[in-house]
Design an enzyme around this catalytic site. Structure first.
Site, PDB file in Angstrom:
ATOM      1  N   TRP A  90       1.017  -1.110  -0.237  1.00 57.74           N
ATOM      2  CA  TRP A  90       0.102   0.037  -0.245  1.00 57.74           C
ATOM      3  C   TRP A  90       0.952   1.021  -0.187  1.00 57.74           C
ATOM      4  O   TRP A  90       1.843   1.637   1.065  1.00 57.74           O
ATOM      5  CB  TRP A  90      -0.728   0.036   1.408  1.00 57.74           C
ATOM      6  N   ILE A  91       0.427   1.894  -1.016  1.00 59.82           N
ATOM      7  CA  ILE A  91       1.042   3.191  -0.984  1.00 59.82           C
ATOM      8  C   ILE A  91       0.127   4.613  -0.344  1.00 59.82           C
ATOM      9  O   ILE A  91      -0.581   4.988  -0.860  1.00 59.82           O
ATOM     10  CB  ILE A  91       1.464   3.873  -2.388  1.00 59.82           C
ATOM     11  N   ASP A 192       0.963   3.322 -20.207  1.00 60.09           N
ATOM     12  CA  ASP A 192      -0.034   4.086 -19.906  1.00 60.09           C
ATOM     13  C   ASP A 192       0.148   5.363 -18.729  1.00 60.09           C
ATOM     14  O   ASP A 192      -0.618   5.778 -18.162  1.00 60.09           O
ATOM     15  CB  ASP A 192      -1.006   2.609 -19.724  1.00 60.09           C
TER      16      ASP A 192
END
Length: 285
Positions: A90-91, A192
């Site tokens: 998780w960031i 992307d």
């Protein structure tokens, strides 16, 4: 936060750690994202796909690992990748600032200096929900034509998202590509790189997420950031050029390399993207 039993069970199977709590994460239309707190206090993100898409998960994990191996940019650590889900470290989100944008510019310059054997990739990937062909080609002009522009032009045309006159303009442009794009060695790309795939953490560092990595022309990543906007973009570009200057005329080629994401959006969403792509193509005829 609450606890979703099915998500908690799957996380425990994959990570071997008990789950304390789960919380849905908003955003994205391709997967269901859940923030998970483990018994050791660490936080992870689970991206679940239904129906299961082993190839989709594998492509994203492969892209993240390839970017991580470059040592140039921050990407979330891949903790597990199975047919039905991807689990990442998780960031914690934060906000960007000008200094962080400059750091990102220097990091992207480093990423684009990563050696690559040729234009393309060993395996095909995805851009959004759409398949993305990556079979190598000898030149960027050829690769950009047959792997990036023409496949999504066909998809947009089949959807009725671009009219015949507009499609013919793109096809005419394809024939001119060898004289329009500068000759450069292949660069490792995020693939992307729009604003939504740049995550700023609590210390304002940039992390790149959801890659569609392949070796291509470095102007593609930069053109996509310019198309969809990035906080402090000018500062980022200046820092990039301090490290690795771009070929003369790169600003005039932004539209040329924005054709790819415009056609992808036309194929996925319709709307006015096909018309915008046609207008851009005519600029280079």
């Amino acid at each position: 936060m609450t606890r979703q039993p099915a998500v908690a069970r799957r996380a425990k199977q994959l990570l071997g750690a008990a789950v304390v709590s789960t919380s849905p994460v908003a955003g994205g239309d391709i997967s269901t994202a859940t923030k998970i707190r483990l018994s050791d206090g660490s936080l992870v993100l689970m991206k679940a796909h239904s129906p299961a898409r082993d190839d989709f998960v594998a492509a994203e994990a492969r892209g993240l690992r390839r970017l991580e191996e470059s040592g140039a940019v921050n990407v979330p650590e891949v903790l597990a990748a199975e047919h039905d889900c991807l689990v990442l470290r998780w960031i914690e989100p934060g906000r960007p600032n000008a200094e962080a944008a400059e750091d990102l510019g220097r990091a992207l310059a480093g990423l684009h200096r990563t050696p690559a054997d040729g234009f393309g990739a060993e395996k095909d990937g995805f851009i959004g929900r759409l398949p993305m062909p990556n079979k190598p080609a000898d030149t960027w002009a050829e690769f950009y034509a047959v792997r990036r522009l023409l496949p999504y032009l066909k998809a947009a045309r089949d959807r009725g998202a671009i009219d015949e006159e507009g499609a013919e303009s793109v096809e005419q442009l394809v024939g001119k590509l060898p004289s329009l794009v500068p000759d450069e060695p292949p660069a490792l790309l995020h693939g992307d790189l729009w604003n939504g795939n740049v995550l700023w953490d609590r210390s304002s560092q940039a992390w790149l997420i959801d890659p569609a990595a392949y070796a291509g022309h470095r102007e593609v990543d930069l053109a996509m950031l310019a198309l969809f906007g990035l906080p402090n973009l000018e500062r980022m570009m200046a820092a990039y050029e301090d490290v690795t200057p771009l070929a003369e005329g790169w600003e005039d080629r932004l539209g040329l390399h924005q054709l790819f994401p415009l056609l992808v959006h036309a194929a996925m969403f319709g709307g006015g993207y096909g018309g915008r792509a046609a207008t851009v193509a005519r600029r280079y005829l």
